[in-house]
Design an enzyme around this catalytic site. Structure first.
Site, PDB file in Angstrom:
ATOM      1  N   ASP A  66     -17.180  -3.653   2.498  1.00  0.00           N
ATOM      2  CA  ASP A  66     -16.608  -4.838   3.129  1.00  0.00           C
ATOM      3  C   ASP A  66     -17.458  -5.316   4.306  1.00  0.00           C
ATOM      4  O   ASP A  66     -18.392  -4.642   4.723  1.00  0.00           O
ATOM      5  CB  ASP A  66     -15.174  -4.572   3.591  1.00  0.00           C
ATOM      6  CG  ASP A  66     -14.982  -3.157   4.133  1.00  0.00           C
ATOM      7  OD1 ASP A  66     -15.855  -2.689   4.883  1.00  0.00           O
ATOM      8  OD2 ASP A  66     -13.973  -2.524   3.797  1.00  0.00           O
ATOM      9  N   ASP A 135      -1.404   2.370   6.327  1.00  0.00           N
ATOM     10  CA  ASP A 135      -0.523   1.575   5.465  1.00  0.00           C
ATOM     11  C   ASP A 135      -0.950   1.629   4.009  1.00  0.00           C
ATOM     12  O   ASP A 135      -0.435   0.889   3.172  1.00  0.00           O
ATOM     13  CB  ASP A 135      -0.462   0.122   5.944  1.00  0.00           C
ATOM     14  CG  ASP A 135      -1.825  -0.570   5.915  1.00  0.00           C
ATOM     15  OD1 ASP A 135      -2.828   0.088   5.557  1.00  0.00           O
ATOM     16  OD2 ASP A 135      -1.890  -1.767   6.265  1.00  0.00           O
ATOM     17  N   HIS A 137      -4.050   1.006   2.798  1.00  0.00           N
ATOM     18  CA  HIS A 137      -5.116   0.107   2.348  1.00  0.00           C
ATOM     19  C   HIS A 137      -6.413   0.879   2.109  1.00  0.00           C
ATOM     20  O   HIS A 137      -6.673   1.901   2.738  1.00  0.00           O
ATOM     21  CB  HIS A 137      -5.336  -1.051   3.333  1.00  0.00           C
ATOM     22  CG  HIS A 137      -6.015  -0.694   4.610  1.00  0.00           C
ATOM     23  ND1 HIS A 137      -5.359  -0.579   5.817  1.00  0.00           N
ATOM     24  CD2 HIS A 137      -7.329  -0.447   4.896  1.00  0.00           C
ATOM     25  CE1 HIS A 137      -6.214  -0.272   6.768  1.00  0.00           C
ATOM     26  NE2 HIS A 137      -7.431  -0.176   6.237  1.00  0.00           N
ATOM     27  N   GLU A 142      -5.273  -5.102   1.924  1.00  0.00           N
ATOM     28  CA  GLU A 142      -4.023  -4.857   2.631  1.00  0.00           C
ATOM     29  C   GLU A 142      -2.866  -4.768   1.638  1.00  0.00           C
ATOM     30  O   GLU A 142      -2.990  -5.191   0.480  1.00  0.00           O
ATOM     31  CB  GLU A 142      -3.763  -5.992   3.630  1.00  0.00           C
ATOM     32  CG  GLU A 142      -4.862  -6.190   4.676  1.00  0.00           C
ATOM     33  CD  GLU A 142      -4.817  -5.171   5.814  1.00  0.00           C
ATOM     34  OE1 GLU A 142      -4.252  -4.069   5.623  1.00  0.00           O
ATOM     35  OE2 GLU A 142      -5.330  -5.480   6.901  1.00  0.00           O
TER      36      GLU A 142
END
Length: 259
Positions: A66, A135, A137, A142
């Site tokens: 990324d 979370d 990801h 996300e």
């Protein structure tokens, strides 16, 4: 999926380095490199092996997961810069063969497709390193990301921006958008290696490995993949229901069977 529980983060780093070294010693390996804190000890161990044992990265190439949108490559927190400072500059991996999404592209909407095409043209990724967020990801996919998604622009959650603010002067300096390999893109790599340490990752690890396959926990997409190694320490294993079995399976792993 093979879940490997190690005593501490140092053992996690050595195990991950063992896996990557196996590919590197085969020759012209294509590595998928993650940034973030989880893989850093593994990068340091690989750099140590390069210095001490001559581990040779000269025939390898790499693709990053990324990049921030709008952040210049020269910025110290661009992932283009981070991966060089934390890993590439310490081994003999040609920086020109370490590619990342172009967060400064004049056609940011088309950049994801261009990047996926570059990975495909290189023959795909042999081994992809992954961290996992609290979370669930992976990359910057996300919660709510499509499980078949491709490399694209994503909007960071407020929580992710708060988590990453420690790398910037303040929360307002963290970009709102990123280019990230999609979950579908990630799953095209031939071997996924997911790394997690610390009790703060325990619930996310359990959701990814033992929970339902769901966009609510993007990392659960690894359940679909035919070759996944999850390398975690005891603290990150704290919420796994089958931790005892994973330890038993590892202790009785056939001698001929590699990771």
């Amino acid at each position: 999926m093979e879940i490997v529980i190690r005593a501490d983060p140092d053992e996690v780093a050595r195990t991950v380095a063992d896996i990557v070294e196996g590919y590197v010693r085969q020759g012209a390996a294509t590595l998928g490199l993650a940034t973030g804190s989880s893989p850093l000890p593994s990068y340091r161990e690989l750099a140590r092996r390069h210095r001490a044992d001559g581990l040779d990265f000269s025939r390898c190439r790499a693709f990053l997961l990324d990049e921030y949108v709008g952040l210049p490559k020269s910025h110290p927190q661009s992932y283009y810069s981070v991966i060089r400072a934390e890993f590439v500059d310490h081994v003999n991996l040609d920086p020109a063969r370490v590619l990342s999404p172009d967060g400064e592209s004049a056609d940011i909407g088309a950049e994801g497709a261009r990047y996926d095409a570059a990975i495909a043209a290189a023959g795909g990724v042999d081994v992809q390193l992954l961290g996992i967020g609290t979370d669930g990801h992976i990359g910057f996919n996300e919660p709510g990301s499509a499980l078949t998604s491709r490399t694209r622009v994503k909007t960071l959650t407020a929580q992710t921006r708060r988590d990453n603010a420690r790398f910037f002067d303040g929360p307002d300096d963290v970009p709102h958008h990123v280019l990230t390999q999609g979950l579908g893109t990630i799953c095209e790599a031939r071997h996924l290696v997911m790394i997690a340490t610390g009790a703060g990752k325990a619930e996310a690890v359990a959701a990814a490995a033992e929970g339902p396959l769901s966009a609510f926990c993007p990392a659960s997409v690894v359940q679909w993949h035919p070759h996944v190694t999850v390398v975690i320490d005891e603290a990150a294993a704290g919420a796994l229901k089958l931790a005892g079995y994973y330890r038993y399976a590892l202790a009785n792993k056939p001698a001929w069977q590699s990771f």
